[in-house]
Design a protein around this motif. Structure first.
Motif, PDB file in Angstrom:
ATOM      1  N   HIS A  62      -5.610   3.833  -2.080  1.00 26.05           N
ATOM      2  CA  HIS A  62      -6.707   3.202  -1.340  1.00 26.05           C
ATOM      3  C   HIS A  62      -7.513   4.282  -0.625  1.00 26.05           C
ATOM      4  O   HIS A  62      -6.942   5.248  -0.115  1.00 26.05           O
ATOM      5  CB  HIS A  62      -6.157   2.208  -0.307  1.00 26.05           C
ATOM      6  CG  HIS A  62      -5.395   1.092  -0.941  1.00 26.05           C
ATOM      7  ND1 HIS A  62      -5.996  -0.017  -1.475  1.00 26.05           N
ATOM      8  CD2 HIS A  62      -4.069   0.942  -1.151  1.00 26.05           C
ATOM      9  CE1 HIS A  62      -5.068  -0.820  -1.990  1.00 26.05           C
ATOM     10  NE2 HIS A  62      -3.893  -0.251  -1.809  1.00 26.05           N
ATOM     11  N   CYS A  99      -3.008   6.139   1.307  1.00 23.31           N
ATOM     12  CA  CYS A  99      -4.353   5.821   1.782  1.00 23.31           C
ATOM     13  C   CYS A  99      -5.050   7.098   2.248  1.00 23.31           C
ATOM     14  O   CYS A  99      -4.472   7.882   3.005  1.00 23.31           O
ATOM     15  CB  CYS A  99      -4.267   4.811   2.920  1.00 23.31           C
ATOM     16  SG  CYS A  99      -5.855   4.111   3.356  1.00 23.31           S
ATOM     17  N   MET A 105       0.845  -1.178   0.000  1.00 21.27           N
ATOM     18  CA  MET A 105       0.000   0.000   0.000  1.00 21.27           C
ATOM     19  C   MET A 105       0.891   1.241   0.000  1.00 21.27           C
ATOM     20  O   MET A 105       1.734   1.414   0.866  1.00 21.27           O
ATOM     21  CB  MET A 105      -0.920  -0.003   1.223  1.00 21.27           C
ATOM     22  CG  MET A 105      -1.987   1.051   1.164  1.00 21.27           C
ATOM     23  SD  MET A 105      -3.059   1.119   2.618  1.00 21.27           S
ATOM     24  CE  MET A 105      -3.672  -0.530   2.754  1.00 21.27           C
TER      25      MET A 105
END
Length: 119
Positions: free
Chosen positions: A115, A5, A2
């Motif tokens: 995300h 975010c 990731m």
């Protein structure tokens, strides 16, 4: 892995545990080196209002968690100016510094993150 975010806060403070859970998740994300940002829209802008009384809802104050954002490197914090205006709020009513973003600019902001989590 990731890379970035965005945590979207839509709910008013002290109506549930959502505010605290979102902040916990954002701080954990940042602690693991993920580029972390917060966006406050709709009734979520009330989370940023000064002079809150969480004791009435039998919940803990979230202000100290907002103050910890800088310590964890969560410096990207946005607020929807349309949401603020619709609720009679202004930037000087907020407990932390945030970057204003209009509803029209929201798609470009969302596109910047890998995300997106909504609370």
């Amino acid at each position: 892995k990731m890379k970035s975010c965005l945590f979207i806060h839509r709910k008013p403070p002290h109506s549930s545990l959502a505010t605290r859970e979102a902040l916990d998740a954002a701080l954990a994300s940042a602690a693991f080196g993920v580029e972390t940002a917060l966006l406050f829209v709709d009734d979520g802008v009330f989370q940023l209002r000064t002079r809150q009384e969480p004791a009435a809802a039998h919940l803990k104050r979230t202000a100290p968690m907002f103050e910890a954002l800088d310590l964890y490197g969560v410096e990207q914090r946005f607020v929807c100016t349309d949401s603020l205006a619709a609720r009679g709020m202004a930037a000087n009513d907020l407990i932390i510094p945030v970057q204003p973003v209009s509803a029209a600019d929201m798609p470009a902001l969302l596109a910047r993150y890998d995300h997106i989590l909504t609370f």
